[in-house]
Design a protein around this motif. Structure first.
Motif, PDB file in Angstrom:
ATOM      1  N   ASP A 255      18.498 -79.761  36.153  1.00 46.64           N
ATOM      2  CA  ASP A 255      19.742 -80.453  36.488  1.00 46.64           C
ATOM      3  C   ASP A 255      19.708 -80.936  37.938  1.00 46.64           C
ATOM      4  N   TYR A 256      19.294 -80.044  38.826  1.00 44.99           N
ATOM      5  CA  TYR A 256      19.272 -80.400  40.244  1.00 44.99           C
ATOM      6  C   TYR A 256      18.208 -81.459  40.515  1.00 44.99           C
ATOM      7  N   TYR A 257      17.064 -81.304  39.898  1.00 46.27           N
ATOM      8  CA  TYR A 257      15.976 -82.274  40.073  1.00 46.27           C
ATOM      9  C   TYR A 257      16.407 -83.679  39.642  1.00 46.27           C
TER      10      TYR A 257
ATOM     11  N   GLU B 187      19.380 -84.894  39.292  1.00 50.54           N
ATOM     12  CA  GLU B 187      20.508 -85.411  40.076  1.00 50.54           C
ATOM     13  C   GLU B 187      20.106 -85.783  41.494  1.00 50.54           C
ATOM     14  N   HIS B 188      19.177 -85.031  42.094  1.00 50.87           N
ATOM     15  CA  HIS B 188      18.917 -85.192  43.526  1.00 50.87           C
ATOM     16  C   HIS B 188      17.522 -85.694  43.881  1.00 50.87           C
TER      17      HIS B 188
ATOM     18  N   TRP C  79      12.364 -73.485  45.804  1.00 47.65           N
ATOM     19  CA  TRP C  79      11.388 -74.420  45.220  1.00 47.65           C
ATOM     20  C   TRP C  79      10.002 -74.099  45.749  1.00 47.65           C
TER      21      TRP C  79
ATOM     22  N   ASP D 207      20.632 -70.951  43.073  1.00 49.37           N
ATOM     23  CA  ASP D 207      21.071 -72.110  43.857  1.00 49.37           C
ATOM     24  C   ASP D 207      19.869 -72.986  44.194  1.00 49.37           C
ATOM     25  N   TYR D 208      19.691 -74.067  43.464  1.00 45.25           N
ATOM     26  CA  TYR D 208      18.541 -74.936  43.699  1.00 45.25           C
ATOM     27  C   TYR D 208      18.792 -76.005  44.760  1.00 45.25           C
ATOM     28  N   SER D 209      19.971 -75.939  45.409  1.00 47.41           N
ATOM     29  CA  SER D 209      20.146 -76.738  46.615  1.00 47.41           C
ATOM     30  C   SER D 209      19.454 -76.078  47.803  1.00 47.41           C
TER      31      SER D 209
END
Length: 344
Positions: A149-151, A153-154, A52, A45-47
């Motif tokens: 993907d998370y990077y 997108e966010h 990180w 879960d990279y949220s």
């Protein structure tokens, strides 16, 4: 001292930040074996910011996505092939190593670096090449792609970016370049450069991936920069593959033109007594061995490593530190070149 260094040193030495409190907690064993074809791997879960290592404030108009090298080594009976995401024996050394690698990009870029469930070096040493490739191509790649993907997108916000890695981190970046960027050409066109150091980029790899190109000089963009550092006569280096190609990290040439240590901008190397990185003026010379596809140095700044997987005379651990300030300056050069092209 590097601008990002003070808090990182404090974190590593005291386990005092939120990031490292997570690292120092008891292990949640979510590691999984190398997955056979078709097996689903549960992603991280990279949220969760605790997953990180670096989450920069976006104060610059360029990013760097950094993936750390192999730090997890557990040769105990029954040790997992892949580290748990919160494994302290991986996280703490990875943060320490980043001080002499990732910080080379922080003057020109916002640095983002995920923790990922990397392969256990002790397990890799006992594997066949086929099993080793399967281990890399499963859990670690799944994590790095999910983090990307998370990077995008966010965090990225449409900014141009640098990819950087070393050793296992560069293996992951080779997957990113060949697979992820091929699937996302809209991202690839914003890539300033990819520093895939401490792993081989080969002629066959480039032929198989015609959307990629290798650097030819100091200021071309959208390119791969790669080399492995050895003393003359090294053999059986696990990261040096047939057909490997390199660029000289001092003069940024692809031929055998020698670059003396006096021409270098200096290294940033851990002092064995203090355990802290220090500037080392003119740390190493460099000359490409075109036959092996590596950079040869006669440096005395550090001793060659003798870890069997890297041969009797490798400088693998110091691929970045020996040429730290040349890499730092080159990142600035390529960023400037990219911005100049964007204005045209």
């Amino acid at each position: 001292m590097n601008s990002g260094l003070n808090w990182m040193l404090a974190a590593i030495l005291t386990c005092g930040t939120t990031m490292v409190i997570t690292s120092c907690s008891s292990k949640d064993d979510n590691s999984v074996p190398a997955n056979p074809e078709g097996e689903t791997v549960k992603t991280v879960d990279y949220s969760d910011e605790d997953n990180w290592m670096y989450l920069s404030e976006a104060t610059k108009d360029v990013d760097c996505f950094y993936v750390y090298p192999t730090e997890y080594v557990d040769d105990s009976e029954g040790a997992p092939i892949h580290a748990a995401i919160d494994e302290p024996a991986m996280r703490i050394p990875a943060m320490r190593t980043s001080l002499v690698q990732a910080t080379a990009f922080e003057d020109v870029a916002n640095v983002y670096a995920p923790f990922y469930r990397q392969c256990n070096m002790a397990a890799l040493a006992k594997m066949s090449m086929e099993d080793r490739e399967a281990a890399f191509n499963s859990v670690p790649k799944t994590d790095v792609f999910a983090a990307l993907d998370y990077y995008f997108e966010h965090f990225n916000g449409g900014r141009p970016f640098i990819l950087a890695g070393h050793s296992q981190g560069s293996i992951m970046q080779s997957f990113v370049l060949a697979e992820y960027m091929k699937a996302h050409p809209e991202y690839l066109k914003r890539m300033i450069a990819a520093y895939v150091i401490g792993f081989s980029i080969t002629e066959d790899y480039l032929k198989d991936n015609p959307h990629l190109k290798f650097a030819e000089g100091a200021d071309d963009t959208g390119v791969i920069i790669s080399y492995n550092t050895e003393a003359a006569g090294n053999t059986n280096n696990i990261v040096v593959m047939p057909g490997a190609i390199s660029i000289n990290p001092i003069n940024w040439k692809r031929d055998e033109t020698y670059a003396s240590a006096e021409e270098s901008l200096g290294g940033y190397i851990f002092n064995e007594e203090t355990g802290l990185p220090e500037d080392y003026p003119h740390a190493a010379d460099a000359k490409i061995d075109l036959k092996r596809g590596v950079v040869i140095t006669t440096t005395k700044a550090v001793a060659p490593e003798t870890f069997p997987l890297f041969g009797p005379a490798s400088f693998h651990e110091n691929d970045y530190p020996l040429y730290y300030y040349n890499i730092k300056a080159n990142a600035a050069t390529r960023v400037a070149a990219y911005k100049n092209k964007a204005k045209q």
